[in-house]
Write a protein that holds these residues in place. Structure first.
Motif, PDB file in Angstrom:
ATOM      1  N   MET A   1       0.775  -0.709   0.276  1.00  0.00           N
ATOM      2  CA  MET A   1      -0.546  -0.349  -0.147  1.00  0.00           C
ATOM      3  C   MET A   1       1.047   1.261  -0.082  1.00  0.00           C
ATOM      4  O   MET A   1       2.002   1.168   0.465  1.00  0.00           O
ATOM      5  CB  MET A   1      -0.843   0.140   1.387  1.00  0.00           C
ATOM      6  N   ASP A   3       1.796   4.813   0.625  1.00  0.00           N
ATOM      7  CA  ASP A   3       1.137   5.596   1.737  1.00  0.00           C
ATOM      8  C   ASP A   3       1.151   6.937   2.349  1.00  0.00           C
ATOM      9  O   ASP A   3       0.344   7.845   2.833  1.00  0.00           O
ATOM     10  CB  ASP A   3       2.678   5.738   3.054  1.00  0.00           C
ATOM     11  N   GLN A  11      -2.082   7.922   4.320  1.00  0.00           N
ATOM     12  CA  GLN A  11      -3.389   7.146   4.454  1.00  0.00           C
ATOM     13  C   GLN A  11      -3.438   6.699   6.116  1.00  0.00           C
ATOM     14  O   GLN A  11      -1.840   6.614   6.381  1.00  0.00           O
ATOM     15  CB  GLN A  11      -2.813   6.599   3.184  1.00  0.00           C
ATOM     16  N   GLN A  12      -3.988   6.206   6.465  1.00  0.00           N
ATOM     17  CA  GLN A  12      -4.280   4.887   7.617  1.00  0.00           C
ATOM     18  C   GLN A  12      -3.772   3.827   7.606  1.00  0.00           C
ATOM     19  O   GLN A  12      -3.616   3.227   6.347  1.00  0.00           O
ATOM     20  CB  GLN A  12      -5.545   5.251   7.387  1.00  0.00           C
ATOM     21  N   SER A  13      -3.150   3.606   8.600  1.00  0.00           N
ATOM     22  CA  SER A  13      -2.741   2.489   8.404  1.00  0.00           C
ATOM     23  C   SER A  13      -3.223   0.810   8.375  1.00  0.00           C
ATOM     24  O   SER A  13      -4.974   1.118   9.054  1.00  0.00           O
ATOM     25  CB  SER A  13      -1.074   1.827   9.697  1.00  0.00           C
ATOM     26  N   GLU A  14      -2.973   0.394   7.764  1.00  0.00           N
ATOM     27  CA  GLU A  14      -4.042  -1.106   8.314  1.00  0.00           C
ATOM     28  C   GLU A  14      -3.646  -2.487   8.903  1.00  0.00           C
ATOM     29  O   GLU A  14      -4.210  -2.882   9.682  1.00  0.00           O
ATOM     30  CB  GLU A  14      -4.391  -1.713   6.621  1.00  0.00           C
ATOM     31  N   GLU A  16      -3.645  -3.845  13.205  1.00  0.00           N
ATOM     32  CA  GLU A  16      -3.727  -3.655  13.624  1.00  0.00           C
ATOM     33  C   GLU A  16      -3.162  -3.156  14.122  1.00  0.00           C
ATOM     34  O   GLU A  16      -2.024  -4.015  15.296  1.00  0.00           O
ATOM     35  CB  GLU A  16      -3.925  -5.397  14.424  1.00  0.00           C
TER      36      GLU A  16
END
Length: 64
Positions: A1, A3, A11-14, A16
């Motif tokens: 992805m 950044d 962008q938001q990190s996926e 967890e």
């Protein structure tokens, strides 16, 4: 992805979030959680009422 999006916004990190500790019942605690320290371990602020109800007796002193 990537950044950044096409306009350069991050962008938001996926990923967890990973727990950094466990509470008095073995439930995960995460960075930023607010906890109380007790003799039985850490108690999340949302669980403090449950902790008190499970570990302390309630008495009525109005009749003394």
């Amino acid at each position: 992805m990537n950044d950044f999006d096409s306009l350069g916004a991050r962008q938001q990190s996926e990923i967890e979030p990973k727990p950094i500790a466990v509470d008095w019942k073995g439930e995960p605690l995460y960075k930023g959680d607010i906890v109380y320290t007790t003799d039985l371990g850490l108690v999340h602020e949302d669980q403090i009422i449950d902790y008190v109800k499970e570990n302390y007796r309630k008495i009525n002193i109005g009749g003394i």
